[in-house]
Design an enzyme around this catalytic site. Structure first.
Site, PDB file in Angstrom:
ATOM      1  N   GLY A  34       4.942  -1.834   7.437  1.00  0.00           N
ATOM      2  CA  GLY A  34       6.255  -2.423   7.681  1.00  0.00           C
ATOM      3  C   GLY A  34       7.156  -1.572   8.543  1.00  0.00           C
ATOM      4  N   CYS A  68      -2.316  -0.212  15.441  1.00  0.00           N
ATOM      5  CA  CYS A  68      -2.057  -0.196  14.003  1.00  0.00           C
ATOM      6  C   CYS A  68      -2.729  -1.376  13.304  1.00  0.00           C
ATOM      7  CB  CYS A  68      -0.547  -0.247  13.777  1.00  0.00           C
ATOM      8  SG  CYS A  68      -0.104  -0.444  12.052  1.00  0.00           S
ATOM      9  N   CYS A 110       3.706   8.401   0.900  1.00  0.00           N
ATOM     10  CA  CYS A 110       4.001   7.516   2.026  1.00  0.00           C
ATOM     11  C   CYS A 110       4.093   6.105   1.453  1.00  0.00           C
ATOM     12  CB  CYS A 110       2.882   7.623   3.057  1.00  0.00           C
ATOM     13  SG  CYS A 110       3.111   6.513   4.444  1.00  0.00           S
ATOM     14  N   GLU A 137       0.823  -1.212   0.000  1.00  0.00           N
ATOM     15  CA  GLU A 137       0.000   0.000   0.000  1.00  0.00           C
ATOM     16  C   GLU A 137       0.853   1.255   0.000  1.00  0.00           C
ATOM     17  OE1 GLU A 137      -4.015  -0.234   1.905  1.00  0.00           O
ATOM     18  OE2 GLU A 137      -2.897  -1.697   3.061  1.00  0.00           O
ATOM     19  N   CYS A 172      -2.363   7.268   8.930  1.00  0.00           N
ATOM     20  CA  CYS A 172      -1.376   6.499   9.692  1.00  0.00           C
ATOM     21  C   CYS A 172      -2.034   5.362  10.467  1.00  0.00           C
ATOM     22  CB  CYS A 172      -0.691   7.402  10.703  1.00  0.00           C
ATOM     23  SG  CYS A 172       0.404   8.538   9.927  1.00  0.00           S
ATOM     24  N   CYS A 225       2.223  -3.485  17.038  1.00  0.00           N
ATOM     25  CA  CYS A 225       1.701  -2.271  17.666  1.00  0.00           C
ATOM     26  C   CYS A 225       0.176  -2.381  17.716  1.00  0.00           C
ATOM     27  CB  CYS A 225       2.124  -1.034  16.882  1.00  0.00           C
ATOM     28  SG  CYS A 225       3.913  -0.945  16.651  1.00  0.00           S
ATOM     29  N   SER A 252      10.555   6.204   9.435  1.00  0.00           N
ATOM     30  CA  SER A 252      10.123   6.115  10.826  1.00  0.00           C
ATOM     31  C   SER A 252      10.362   4.697  11.341  1.00  0.00           C
ATOM     32  CB  SER A 252       8.627   6.442  10.866  1.00  0.00           C
ATOM     33  OG  SER A 252       8.100   6.133  12.118  1.00  0.00           O
ATOM     34  N   ASN A 311      -6.057   7.394  14.194  1.00  0.00           N
ATOM     35  CA  ASN A 311      -7.081   7.223  13.167  1.00  0.00           C
ATOM     36  C   ASN A 311      -7.869   5.969  13.473  1.00  0.00           C
ATOM     37  OD1 ASN A 311      -6.311   9.466  11.391  1.00  0.00           O
ATOM     38  ND2 ASN A 311      -4.381   8.339  11.365  1.00  0.00           N
ATOM     39  N   SER A 318       8.949   6.335  16.536  1.00  0.00           N
ATOM     40  CA  SER A 318       7.580   6.253  17.023  1.00  0.00           C
ATOM     41  C   SER A 318       7.612   5.880  18.503  1.00  0.00           C
ATOM     42  CB  SER A 318       6.837   5.201  16.197  1.00  0.00           C
ATOM     43  OG  SER A 318       5.544   5.056  16.685  1.00  0.00           O
ATOM     44  N   LEU A 319       7.125   6.771  19.363  1.00  0.00           N
ATOM     45  CA  LEU A 319       7.217   6.526  20.818  1.00  0.00           C
ATOM     46  C   LEU A 319       5.922   5.967  21.399  1.00  0.00           C
ATOM     47  CD1 LEU A 319       9.189   9.388  22.572  1.00  0.00           C
ATOM     48  CD2 LEU A 319       9.814   6.998  22.330  1.00  0.00           C
ATOM     49  N   CYS A 336       3.480  -6.440   8.505  1.00  0.00           N
ATOM     50  CA  CYS A 336       4.514  -5.989   9.447  1.00  0.00           C
ATOM     51  C   CYS A 336       4.627  -7.009  10.573  1.00  0.00           C
ATOM     52  CB  CYS A 336       4.141  -4.618  10.023  1.00  0.00           C
ATOM     53  SG  CYS A 336       5.418  -3.966  11.130  1.00  0.00           S
TER      54      CYS A 336
HETATM   55  S1  SF4 Z   1       2.908   1.037  13.561  1.00  0.00           S
HETATM   56 FE1  SF4 Z   1       4.484   0.568  12.021  1.00  0.00          FE
HETATM   57  S2  SF4 Z   1       5.885  -0.816  13.114  1.00  0.00           S
HETATM   58 FE2  SF4 Z   1       3.981  -0.804  14.299  1.00  0.00          FE
HETATM   59  S3  SF4 Z   1       2.799  -2.568  13.472  1.00  0.00           S
HETATM   60 FE3  SF4 Z   1       2.184  -0.713  12.320  1.00  0.00          FE
HETATM   61  S4  SF4 Z   1       3.457  -0.762  10.486  1.00  0.00           S
HETATM   62 FE4  SF4 Z   1       4.428  -2.101  11.989  1.00  0.00          FE
END
Ligand code: SF4
Length: 366
Positions: A166, A120, A106, A93, A344, A117, A198, A301, A221-222, A113
């Site tokens: 990813g 996500c 992007c 994507e 995102c 997280c 990132s 989001n 990414s924190l 991935c």
């Molecule tokens: S935020 Fe980034 S690193 Fe974390 S699962 Fe999603 S794609 Fe992977």
């Protein structure tokens, strides 16, 4: 495995060596590079400056493109999301975001991935595989061709962000090769200064990245100011906890060159990591490590089936004010393309039927 050689992932020097290996002059390699990367042609047939015999031979041993576009979704705000497929049918994507003075693309570095997280959607795919340099470059060629026409020079500058699907630092060699191909002045000529990648915090790779002279800008990414919360939101934290991560960030910051950007990204999840106390903890953490990097606040989001909601504008502004009162430069990133699952954390090969009916959905040619 692809049997034919994928040429779009080759540097100009590699293409010259390749054509010489089949009995052609290096000049043909330069022509080929120009056709692929500057004129953004996606088949040998279109490269009419090459002799027909050479085009036929290339067709039998090599590929000018490997990704195909399955669908394109266009947001009310002009953002375009592309769902592509690799030769082995895996989803890739890419999001094109037009802005007044520049466009941002992007791109994805992996299909799916491996990191988990919890905020996500991509995480739910798991890792399908890392993308090749050619598959990374092709995403940009496809998006530019679609936005402006094949080979047409973009009217504004193009920025790239490696924040799609990813973890870029788990595919660093392919990523750097793709960026070097795209930086070539005879091709796309998108220099590292226009690129940001990132990472979720792959600590050894942050140190490796610090040694790369032609590296792009870096974002970390924190998502949480304490190990307890970050373990929950970004399980990679169990392997490289905050102190280790921020020590590596400090070392990295000391290698920054003039004009180079280094930022922290903080996704804002309502009632989870967005209180005033979290803001104070975050400021103290960064100040304790003497980090001067800016913080980008990213309103979450929402996307089914993720359990989170977006923090309200007021909460985001208060969070920003608290960080700033403690000397941390803070920006709020405006979400784009939410309605087409292009924002995102929303990339998860969402099929057409899941996308709002208010949105134009088009199948596009390769
Ligand atoms: S935020 Fe980034 S690193 Fe974390 S699962 Fe999603 S794609 Fe992977």
């Amino acid at each position: 495995m692809l049997e034919a050689i994928e040429l779009v992932g080759s540097t100009q020097q590699e293409l010259q060596a390749f054509v010489e290996s089949i009995g052609e002059t290096a000049y043909r390699g330069r022509q080929l590079f120009n056709a692929l990367q500057h004129r953004r042609l996606r088949s040998f047939e279109e490269m009419t400056e090459l002799p027909k015999d050479l085009r036929n031979r290339l067709n039998s041993i090599a590929l000018a493109s490997t990704l195909t576009v399955e669908s394109r979704y266009i947001s009310e705000d002009g953002t375009r999301r592309y769902l592509m497929k690799t030769h082995d049918k895996l989803p890739v994507e890419t999001v094109f975001i037009p802005e007044e003075r520049r466009d941002t693309i992007c791109f994805s570095s992996q299909s799916g991935c491996p990191l988990q997280c919890t905020f996500c959607l991509t995480a739910q795919l798991g890792l399908l595989r890392s993308l090749t340099p050619g598959e990374i470059v092709e995403q940009i060629l496809i998006a530019l061709n679609d936005a402006y026409g094949v080979g047409v020079k973009p009217p504004r500058g193009t920025n790239l962000v490696g924040m799609g699907a990813g973890e870029p630092f788990l595919n660093l060699d392919s990523l750097m090769k793709a960026l070097r191909i795209m930086a070539d002045p005879q091709g796309l000529h998108i220099v590292p200064n226009r690129v940001t990648v990132s990472t979720a915090g792959v600590v050894p790779r942050i140190r490796e990245f610090a040694e790369i002279s032609d590296r792009p800008h870096l974002a970390i990414s924190l998502a949480a100011p304490t190990d307890e919360l970050r373990d929950e939101l970004m399980p990679i934290n169990k392997k490289w906890p905050l102190n280790e991560l921020l020590d590596a960030c400090k070392e990295f910051e000391q290698t920054l060159r003039p004009g180079e950007r280094f930022t922290f990204e903080y996704v804002m999840l309502a009632g989870v990591n967005d209180s005033e106390n979290h803001a104070r903890q975050l400021a103290n953490l960064l100040n304790r490590h003497a980090l001067r990097a800016k913080v980008n606040l990213i309103p979450h989001n929402p996307a089914e089936p993720l359990p989170y909601k977006s923090s309200s504008e007021e909460v985001v502004e208060n969070f920003k004010a608290t960080l700033e009162s403690k000397g941390i430069s803070t920006y709020v990133r405006r979400p784009r393309g939410r309605d087409i699952f292009a924002a995102c954390g929303q990339l998860a090969a969402m099929p057409a039927e899941s996308v709002s009916s208010a949105v134009e959905v088009n199948a596009v040619p390769r």
